[in-house]
Scaffold this motif. Structure first.
Motif, PDB file in Angstrom:
ATOM      1  N   TRP A  44      -5.590   8.432 -27.299  1.00  0.00           N
ATOM      2  CA  TRP A  44      -6.738   9.322 -27.110  1.00  0.00           C
ATOM      3  C   TRP A  44      -7.939   8.542 -26.592  1.00  0.00           C
ATOM      4  O   TRP A  44      -8.655   9.002 -25.712  1.00  0.00           O
ATOM      5  CB  TRP A  44      -7.121   9.993 -28.416  1.00  0.00           C
ATOM      6  CG  TRP A  44      -6.241  11.117 -28.846  1.00  0.00           C
ATOM      7  CD1 TRP A  44      -5.362  11.815 -28.078  1.00  0.00           C
ATOM      8  CD2 TRP A  44      -6.159  11.674 -30.152  1.00  0.00           C
ATOM      9  NE1 TRP A  44      -4.741  12.775 -28.830  1.00  0.00           N
ATOM     10  CE2 TRP A  44      -5.207  12.717 -30.108  1.00  0.00           C
ATOM     11  CE3 TRP A  44      -6.782  11.398 -31.356  1.00  0.00           C
ATOM     12  CZ2 TRP A  44      -4.883  13.481 -31.210  1.00  0.00           C
ATOM     13  CZ3 TRP A  44      -6.459  12.156 -32.453  1.00  0.00           C
ATOM     14  CH2 TRP A  44      -5.522  13.192 -32.392  1.00  0.00           C
ATOM     15  N   ASP A  57      -7.553   7.594 -22.884  1.00  0.00           N
ATOM     16  CA  ASP A  57      -7.402   8.701 -21.939  1.00  0.00           C
ATOM     17  C   ASP A  57      -8.747   9.023 -21.285  1.00  0.00           C
ATOM     18  O   ASP A  57      -9.693   9.424 -21.957  1.00  0.00           O
ATOM     19  CB  ASP A  57      -6.873   9.932 -22.676  1.00  0.00           C
ATOM     20  CG  ASP A  57      -6.575  11.097 -21.753  1.00  0.00           C
ATOM     21  OD1 ASP A  57      -6.780  10.966 -20.522  1.00  0.00           O
ATOM     22  OD2 ASP A  57      -6.125  12.140 -22.260  1.00  0.00           O
ATOM     23  N   PRO A  58      -8.862   8.879 -19.956  1.00  0.00           N
ATOM     24  CA  PRO A  58     -10.142   9.152 -19.285  1.00  0.00           C
ATOM     25  C   PRO A  58     -10.568  10.617 -19.369  1.00  0.00           C
ATOM     26  O   PRO A  58     -11.754  10.921 -19.223  1.00  0.00           O
ATOM     27  CB  PRO A  58      -9.901   8.731 -17.836  1.00  0.00           C
ATOM     28  CG  PRO A  58      -8.449   8.517 -17.690  1.00  0.00           C
ATOM     29  CD  PRO A  58      -7.845   8.395 -19.048  1.00  0.00           C
ATOM     30  N   ASN A  59      -9.622  11.527 -19.645  1.00  0.00           N
ATOM     31  CA  ASN A  59      -9.976  12.942 -19.777  1.00  0.00           C
ATOM     32  C   ASN A  59     -10.774  13.218 -21.053  1.00  0.00           C
ATOM     33  O   ASN A  59     -11.400  14.273 -21.167  1.00  0.00           O
ATOM     34  CB  ASN A  59      -8.712  13.810 -19.764  1.00  0.00           C
ATOM     35  CG  ASN A  59      -8.026  13.761 -18.425  1.00  0.00           C
ATOM     36  OD1 ASN A  59      -8.666  13.716 -17.385  1.00  0.00           O
ATOM     37  ND2 ASN A  59      -6.709  13.751 -18.454  1.00  0.00           N
ATOM     38  N   ASN A  60     -10.739  12.297 -22.014  1.00  0.00           N
ATOM     39  CA  ASN A  60     -11.496  12.458 -23.260  1.00  0.00           C
ATOM     40  C   ASN A  60     -12.909  11.867 -23.158  1.00  0.00           C
ATOM     41  O   ASN A  60     -13.648  11.904 -24.139  1.00  0.00           O
ATOM     42  CB  ASN A  60     -10.753  11.803 -24.429  1.00  0.00           C
ATOM     43  CG  ASN A  60      -9.488  12.543 -24.774  1.00  0.00           C
ATOM     44  OD1 ASN A  60      -9.367  13.729 -24.521  1.00  0.00           O
ATOM     45  ND2 ASN A  60      -8.527  11.844 -25.336  1.00  0.00           N
ATOM     46  N   TRP A  61     -13.266  11.347 -22.016  1.00  0.00           N
ATOM     47  CA  TRP A  61     -14.587  10.734 -21.818  1.00  0.00           C
ATOM     48  C   TRP A  61     -15.318  11.488 -20.718  1.00  0.00           C
ATOM     49  O   TRP A  61     -14.920  11.463 -19.555  1.00  0.00           O
ATOM     50  CB  TRP A  61     -14.449   9.257 -21.452  1.00  0.00           C
ATOM     51  CG  TRP A  61     -13.894   8.455 -22.579  1.00  0.00           C
ATOM     52  CD1 TRP A  61     -12.587   8.181 -22.834  1.00  0.00           C
ATOM     53  CD2 TRP A  61     -14.646   7.834 -23.622  1.00  0.00           C
ATOM     54  NE1 TRP A  61     -12.467   7.428 -23.965  1.00  0.00           N
ATOM     55  CE2 TRP A  61     -13.726   7.194 -24.477  1.00  0.00           C
ATOM     56  CE3 TRP A  61     -16.011   7.752 -23.915  1.00  0.00           C
ATOM     57  CZ2 TRP A  61     -14.131   6.493 -25.609  1.00  0.00           C
ATOM     58  CZ3 TRP A  61     -16.397   7.049 -25.034  1.00  0.00           C
ATOM     59  CH2 TRP A  61     -15.473   6.439 -25.865  1.00  0.00           C
ATOM     60  N   LYS A  62     -16.380  12.185 -21.081  1.00  0.00           N
ATOM     61  CA  LYS A  62     -17.185  12.922 -20.108  1.00  0.00           C
ATOM     62  C   LYS A  62     -18.175  11.957 -19.464  1.00  0.00           C
ATOM     63  O   LYS A  62     -18.906  11.249 -20.169  1.00  0.00           O
ATOM     64  CB  LYS A  62     -17.947  14.075 -20.779  1.00  0.00           C
ATOM     65  CG  LYS A  62     -17.054  15.024 -21.548  1.00  0.00           C
ATOM     66  CD  LYS A  62     -16.028  15.670 -20.643  1.00  0.00           C
ATOM     67  CE  LYS A  62     -15.140  16.599 -21.461  1.00  0.00           C
ATOM     68  NZ  LYS A  62     -13.977  17.029 -20.747  1.00  0.00           N
ATOM     69  N   TRP A  63     -18.187  11.937 -18.157  1.00  0.00           N
ATOM     70  CA  TRP A  63     -19.019  11.025 -17.362  1.00  0.00           C
ATOM     71  C   TRP A  63     -18.771   9.566 -17.731  1.00  0.00           C
ATOM     72  O   TRP A  63     -19.621   8.708 -17.519  1.00  0.00           O
ATOM     73  CB  TRP A  63     -20.499  11.353 -17.471  1.00  0.00           C
ATOM     74  CG  TRP A  63     -20.846  12.722 -16.994  1.00  0.00           C
ATOM     75  CD1 TRP A  63     -20.494  13.294 -15.814  1.00  0.00           C
ATOM     76  CD2 TRP A  63     -21.600  13.697 -17.687  1.00  0.00           C
ATOM     77  NE1 TRP A  63     -20.974  14.568 -15.746  1.00  0.00           N
ATOM     78  CE2 TRP A  63     -21.672  14.844 -16.888  1.00  0.00           C
ATOM     79  CE3 TRP A  63     -22.222  13.717 -18.926  1.00  0.00           C
ATOM     80  CZ2 TRP A  63     -22.331  15.983 -17.270  1.00  0.00           C
ATOM     81  CZ3 TRP A  63     -22.882  14.853 -19.303  1.00  0.00           C
ATOM     82  CH2 TRP A  63     -22.944  15.965 -18.477  1.00  0.00           C
ATOM     83  N   TYR A  97     -17.589  10.681 -25.610  1.00  0.00           N
ATOM     84  CA  TYR A  97     -16.242  10.969 -26.110  1.00  0.00           C
ATOM     85  C   TYR A  97     -16.181  12.416 -26.560  1.00  0.00           C
ATOM     86  O   TYR A  97     -16.999  12.870 -27.363  1.00  0.00           O
ATOM     87  CB  TYR A  97     -15.908  10.023 -27.265  1.00  0.00           C
ATOM     88  CG  TYR A  97     -14.500  10.158 -27.767  1.00  0.00           C
ATOM     89  CD1 TYR A  97     -13.434   9.672 -27.028  1.00  0.00           C
ATOM     90  CD2 TYR A  97     -14.230  10.754 -28.987  1.00  0.00           C
ATOM     91  CE1 TYR A  97     -12.134   9.784 -27.483  1.00  0.00           C
ATOM     92  CE2 TYR A  97     -12.932  10.871 -29.455  1.00  0.00           C
ATOM     93  CZ  TYR A  97     -11.889  10.384 -28.695  1.00  0.00           C
ATOM     94  OH  TYR A  97     -10.602  10.499 -29.153  1.00  0.00           O
ATOM     95  N   ASN A 131     -13.088  14.974 -27.744  1.00  0.00           N
ATOM     96  CA  ASN A 131     -11.681  15.250 -27.999  1.00  0.00           C
ATOM     97  C   ASN A 131     -11.576  16.148 -29.232  1.00  0.00           C
ATOM     98  O   ASN A 131     -11.812  15.719 -30.354  1.00  0.00           O
ATOM     99  CB  ASN A 131     -10.907  13.945 -28.224  1.00  0.00           C
ATOM    100  CG  ASN A 131      -9.438  14.174 -28.403  1.00  0.00           C
ATOM    101  OD1 ASN A 131      -8.960  15.295 -28.446  1.00  0.00           O
ATOM    102  ND2 ASN A 131      -8.701  13.092 -28.528  1.00  0.00           N
ATOM    103  N   ARG A 180     -15.075   2.901 -25.696  1.00  0.00           N
ATOM    104  CA  ARG A 180     -14.009   2.525 -24.762  1.00  0.00           C
ATOM    105  C   ARG A 180     -13.736   1.034 -24.820  1.00  0.00           C
ATOM    106  O   ARG A 180     -12.606   0.587 -24.682  1.00  0.00           O
ATOM    107  CB  ARG A 180     -14.392   2.919 -23.342  1.00  0.00           C
ATOM    108  CG  ARG A 180     -14.367   4.403 -23.142  1.00  0.00           C
ATOM    109  CD  ARG A 180     -14.683   4.748 -21.744  1.00  0.00           C
ATOM    110  NE  ARG A 180     -13.421   5.006 -21.060  1.00  0.00           N
ATOM    111  CZ  ARG A 180     -13.330   5.527 -19.871  1.00  0.00           C
ATOM    112  NH1 ARG A 180     -14.417   5.819 -19.200  1.00  0.00           N
ATOM    113  NH2 ARG A 180     -12.163   5.748 -19.333  1.00  0.00           N
TER     114      ARG A 180
END
Length: 71
Positions: A11, A14-20, A24, A26, A37
């Motif tokens: 998790w 995963d870059p999809n769990n980090w906005k801009w 974080y 999720n 990160r």
């Protein structure tokens, strides 16, 4: 059921769990303070967790009040 350490690391990576790339977010992760990160830099807030948002607002409010009272 508590997620495994491998899932928590997945998790976090995963870059999809980090906005801009900074915030974080999720919904599956129930931790309030997951590691950043780059883990040696400390922890961040899980902005998908309502308790984390309340904690963030509380700390921000206390900080602004202290600044306002000092001036």
């Amino acid at each position: 059921m508590k997620p495994s350490q491998d899932l928590l690391e997945q998790w976090n990576k995963d870059p999809n769990n980090w906005k801009w790339g900074v915030f974080y977010f999720n919904k599956e992760d129930k931790r309030i303070f997951p590691p950043k990160r780059i883990p040696w830099m400390g922890w961040t807030i899980n902005f998908a967790n309502p308790i984390s948002i309340l904690f963030f607002i509380l700390i921000l409010s206390l900080t602004l009040c202290m600044i306002w009272f000092i001036q």
